[in-house]
Design a protein around this motif. Structure first.
Motif, PDB file in Angstrom:
ATOM      1  N   SER A 119       0.813  -1.214   0.000  1.00  0.00           N
ATOM      2  CA  SER A 119       0.000   0.000   0.000  1.00  0.00           C
ATOM      3  C   SER A 119       0.845   1.262   0.000  1.00  0.00           C
ATOM      4  O   SER A 119       0.485   2.250  -0.609  1.00  0.00           O
ATOM      5  CB  SER A 119      -0.939  -0.003   1.201  1.00  0.00           C
ATOM      6  OG  SER A 119      -0.191  -0.101   2.392  1.00  0.00           O
ATOM      7  N   MET A 120       1.999   1.243   0.628  1.00  0.00           N
ATOM      8  CA  MET A 120       2.757   2.488   0.757  1.00  0.00           C
ATOM      9  C   MET A 120       4.241   2.178   0.889  1.00  0.00           C
ATOM     10  O   MET A 120       4.683   1.644   1.902  1.00  0.00           O
ATOM     11  CB  MET A 120       2.260   3.212   2.023  1.00  0.00           C
ATOM     12  CG  MET A 120       2.572   4.674   2.099  1.00  0.00           C
ATOM     13  SD  MET A 120       1.863   5.650   0.784  1.00  0.00           S
ATOM     14  CE  MET A 120       0.176   5.849   1.320  1.00  0.00           C
ATOM     15  N   VAL A 121       4.968   2.497  -0.173  1.00  0.00           N
ATOM     16  CA  VAL A 121       6.402   2.188  -0.168  1.00  0.00           C
ATOM     17  C   VAL A 121       7.181   3.495  -0.309  1.00  0.00           C
ATOM     18  O   VAL A 121       6.946   4.246  -1.252  1.00  0.00           O
ATOM     19  CB  VAL A 121       6.755   1.264  -1.368  1.00  0.00           C
ATOM     20  CG1 VAL A 121       8.241   0.980  -1.417  1.00  0.00           C
ATOM     21  CG2 VAL A 121       5.954  -0.012  -1.309  1.00  0.00           C
ATOM     22  N   SER A 158       4.765  13.251  -3.178  1.00  0.00           N
ATOM     23  CA  SER A 158       5.510  12.759  -2.019  1.00  0.00           C
ATOM     24  C   SER A 158       6.526  11.731  -2.496  1.00  0.00           C
ATOM     25  O   SER A 158       6.600  11.436  -3.695  1.00  0.00           O
ATOM     26  CB  SER A 158       4.561  12.083  -1.033  1.00  0.00           C
ATOM     27  OG  SER A 158       4.136  10.856  -1.583  1.00  0.00           O
ATOM     28  N   ARG A 159       7.273  11.152  -1.577  1.00  0.00           N
ATOM     29  CA  ARG A 159       8.201  10.081  -1.972  1.00  0.00           C
ATOM     30  C   ARG A 159       7.583   8.719  -1.700  1.00  0.00           C
ATOM     31  O   ARG A 159       8.277   7.729  -1.536  1.00  0.00           O
ATOM     32  CB  ARG A 159       9.533  10.244  -1.238  1.00  0.00           C
ATOM     33  CG  ARG A 159       9.436  10.149   0.260  1.00  0.00           C
ATOM     34  CD  ARG A 159      10.783  10.387   0.904  1.00  0.00           C
ATOM     35  NE  ARG A 159      10.683  10.367   2.347  1.00  0.00           N
ATOM     36  CZ  ARG A 159      10.959   9.315   3.105  1.00  0.00           C
ATOM     37  NH1 ARG A 159      11.347   8.190   2.563  1.00  0.00           N
ATOM     38  NH2 ARG A 159      10.845   9.387   4.416  1.00  0.00           N
ATOM     39  N   TYR A 160       6.252   8.670  -1.645  1.00  0.00           N
ATOM     40  CA  TYR A 160       5.575   7.396  -1.351  1.00  0.00           C
ATOM     41  C   TYR A 160       4.821   6.873  -2.575  1.00  0.00           C
ATOM     42  O   TYR A 160       4.211   7.644  -3.304  1.00  0.00           O
ATOM     43  CB  TYR A 160       4.608   7.579  -0.178  1.00  0.00           C
ATOM     44  CG  TYR A 160       5.336   7.974   1.083  1.00  0.00           C
ATOM     45  CD1 TYR A 160       6.050   7.028   1.808  1.00  0.00           C
ATOM     46  CD2 TYR A 160       5.347   9.294   1.527  1.00  0.00           C
ATOM     47  CE1 TYR A 160       6.748   7.382   2.954  1.00  0.00           C
ATOM     48  CE2 TYR A 160       6.047   9.658   2.674  1.00  0.00           C
ATOM     49  CZ  TYR A 160       6.742   8.690   3.380  1.00  0.00           C
ATOM     50  OH  TYR A 160       7.443   9.042   4.500  1.00  0.00           O
ATOM     51  N   PHE A 161       4.871   5.554  -2.719  1.00  0.00           N
ATOM     52  CA  PHE A 161       4.255   4.917  -3.881  1.00  0.00           C
ATOM     53  C   PHE A 161       3.414   3.712  -3.443  1.00  0.00           C
ATOM     54  O   PHE A 161       3.759   3.046  -2.464  1.00  0.00           O
ATOM     55  CB  PHE A 161       5.335   4.365  -4.815  1.00  0.00           C
ATOM     56  CG  PHE A 161       6.221   5.416  -5.399  1.00  0.00           C
ATOM     57  CD1 PHE A 161       5.982   5.903  -6.670  1.00  0.00           C
ATOM     58  CD2 PHE A 161       7.301   5.925  -4.672  1.00  0.00           C
ATOM     59  CE1 PHE A 161       6.809   6.885  -7.219  1.00  0.00           C
ATOM     60  CE2 PHE A 161       8.122   6.895  -5.206  1.00  0.00           C
ATOM     61  CZ  PHE A 161       7.876   7.383  -6.482  1.00  0.00           C
ATOM     62  N   SER A 162       2.338   3.465  -4.204  1.00  0.00           N
ATOM     63  CA  SER A 162       1.706   2.149  -4.103  1.00  0.00           C
ATOM     64  C   SER A 162       2.340   1.301  -5.189  1.00  0.00           C
ATOM     65  O   SER A 162       2.589   1.794  -6.292  1.00  0.00           O
ATOM     66  CB  SER A 162       0.208   2.231  -4.363  1.00  0.00           C
ATOM     67  OG  SER A 162      -0.374   2.980  -3.354  1.00  0.00           O
ATOM     68  N   VAL A 163       2.602   0.053  -4.869  1.00  0.00           N
ATOM     69  CA  VAL A 163       3.331  -0.790  -5.818  1.00  0.00           C
ATOM     70  C   VAL A 163       2.571  -2.098  -6.032  1.00  0.00           C
ATOM     71  O   VAL A 163       2.076  -2.702  -5.077  1.00  0.00           O
ATOM     72  CB  VAL A 163       4.753  -1.103  -5.281  1.00  0.00           C
ATOM     73  CG1 VAL A 163       5.504  -2.009  -6.236  1.00  0.00           C
ATOM     74  CG2 VAL A 163       5.530   0.184  -5.055  1.00  0.00           C
TER      75      VAL A 163
END
Ligand code: SAH
Length: 464
Positions: A119-121, A158-163
């Motif tokens: 969910s949040m990387v 942001s520096r957050y990704f879903s992967v």
């Protein structure tokens, strides 16, 4: 923080056997840093999805720590995939991670369609890095970058990704990739890294890390940029890959930025040998002690070489060499130039006569010194190639390897390692005895005091 793992392998509910978690139950696990729940959001014959929900307790994280820092209370730990997720994977899916399944042992070793979502990387280096990490492992990677605040688009990303990762792969491989790569992405230094982290990295990176194009970066970030640990891990990774520790030479004692750019010593050695063969106009080559075919592969790709033969005493190495040559997908004409034979270098074999060039790449040091005399006769008295190239470690250089304890040799099967003077004394004596002139060169970076990590002797038949 959510991790989901889905499969469409039929029956999909077999995922429960692989994960050792029953699809009908919701289970809670108490961990030192919070709680984890495992449940299934769907469980049909066609599709099954297991969910690991990790709730990190920020108060537990700071308990027992002295001093106060706001960072201890305000941080992203509860929300992102971090090394806590790796710990949870190891504790909750430990059997699956190590490839054990009591009820479906055959399924463990089968590649099945799997999809993982995180969910949040966090990923400071941007989404390309996510692709560079997972794509070489065979995944189709989808990423969605999150804005800093949905209400204020002007704040930017942001520096957050879903992967999302998709592959036909064994479950234990997927888990080990996640186990290693999630902490690589999370650059938070909240935990202490020590020697035991190297062990975990090597254990879970087994079979894929040594050949991953980003292995240096992965190792460095997994070990939180601790240079000595990184160097030690890289040295060991390379030992697993090839028998020569000195391949790691370039990564030693270098500025961090240089590490990625380095060309491995092994590569330099192969290039040097190949160019020397070409300079000497050697088109028919016999590689004595060819091992798994490192040099054979380079020569095979170059149409300059008309006949290429590999000899080794180890049948297993020859099998690997054969497989790796097959992977080159050469045309049938190119393939016909190459042959492999099993044989011992200390016994005369007439099949080896008539070659223009013979190579002994990192081989002589594997022979007991008294057996070396037999090899000398086999090569220089009987086979008598026009040119022979011998490479061997330069023992003087060993002091530069941090990972090598004082006085130890670079590989456990090495019977000896020579100084530059020792190689020269041996080679000059052999040259004189059998009518060859010899010249010497170093391979790899040249240190003014201890020389280069590898030394090479080039023997050319003296013209009478
Ligand atoms: N030349 C290869 C392999 C080096 S390792 C490379 O550079 O990658 C040394 C190799 O020599 C091993 O594959 C080992 O099986 C082989 N070897 C050692 N002693 C040998 C002998 N007496 N006869 C034939 N091969 C031998």
């Amino acid at each position: 923080m959510l991790l989901t793992i889905s499969t469409t392998h039929s029956p999909a509910t077999d995922l429960g056997y692989l994960l050792h978690k029953h699809p009908d139950r919701c289970q809670t696990f108490d961990l030192s840093f919070g709680q984890a729940q495992v449940f299934y959001s769907e469980a049909t014959v066609d599709r099954c999805t297991a969910v690991l929900l990790l709730e990190i307790d920020p108060v537990r994280l700071v308990r027992g720590k002295s001093g106060f820092s706001l960072d201890q209370y305000v941080n992203d730990r509860p929300y992102v995939a971090s090394s806590f997720l790796s710990v949870a994977i190891a504790q909750i899916f430990g059997s699956a991670l190590s490839g054990r399944s009591h009820d479906r042992p055959d399924l463990v070793t089968r590649a099945i369609p799997l999809k993982a979502t995180l969910s949040m990387v966090p990923c400071r280096q941007g989404q390309n890095f996510l692709h560079q990490l997972f794509e070489p492992l065979g995944y189709t990677v989808k990423t969605t970058q999150h804005s800093l605040d949905e209400q204020f688009s002007e704040w930017g990303e942001s520096r957050y990704f879903s992967v999302e990762l998709d592959a036909k792969i064994q479950l234990k491989q997927l888990l080990s990739h996640l186990y290693v790569l999630i902490p690589v992405l999370d650059e938070d230094k909240h935990y202490w890294v020590g020697e035991e982290e190297i062990e975990k990295l090597l254990q879970h990176g087994d079979g894929w890390l040594a050949t991953h194009p980003e292995k240096v970066q992965i190792t460095r970030q997994y070990l939180k940029r601790e240079r000595t640990l990184t160097q030690a891990a890289l040295a060991q990774l390379i030992v697993e890959e090839t028998p020569n520790l000195d391949v790691a030479e370039d990564t030693h004692n270098q500025e961090e930025a240089d590490i990625e750019k380095s060309v491995s010593l092994n590569q330099q050695r192969l290039e040097m040998v190949t160019s020397t063969l070409k300079q000497c106009a050697v088109k028919r080559v016999i590689d004595l002690g060819c091992g798994e075919g490192n040099l054979l592969r380079v020569l095979a790709k170059d149409n300059f070489f008309e006949q290429i033969t590999g000899i080794d005493v180890s049948y297993r190495s020859l099998e690997t060499a054969q497989k790796r040559l097959d992977q080159l997908l050469l045309g049938s004409k190119q393939r016909e130039r190459i042959q492999l034979m099993q044989g011992a270098l200390t016994y005369r074999d007439r099949r080896w006569d008539g070659y223009e060039g013979a190579t002994l790449i990192e081989v002589i040091e594997h022979l007991d010194l008294p057996r070396l005399a037999a090899l000398e006769r086999v090569v220089f008295e009987f086979s008598r190639p026009k040119v022979a190239i011998v490479t061997t470690p330069n023992v003087e250089y060993n002091v530069k390897f941090i990972a090598l304890a004082n006085g130890t040799l670079r590989h456990k099967d090495h019977r000896f390692e020579w100084t530059r003077q020792e190689l020269q004394t041996w080679a000059n004596r052999v040259g004189q005895e059998f009518g060859y002139t010899v010249r010497f060169e170093g391979i790899g970076s040249n240190d003014p005091i201890v020389g280069s990590p590898t030394q090479m002797a080039v023997f050319e038949q003296s013209v009478l």
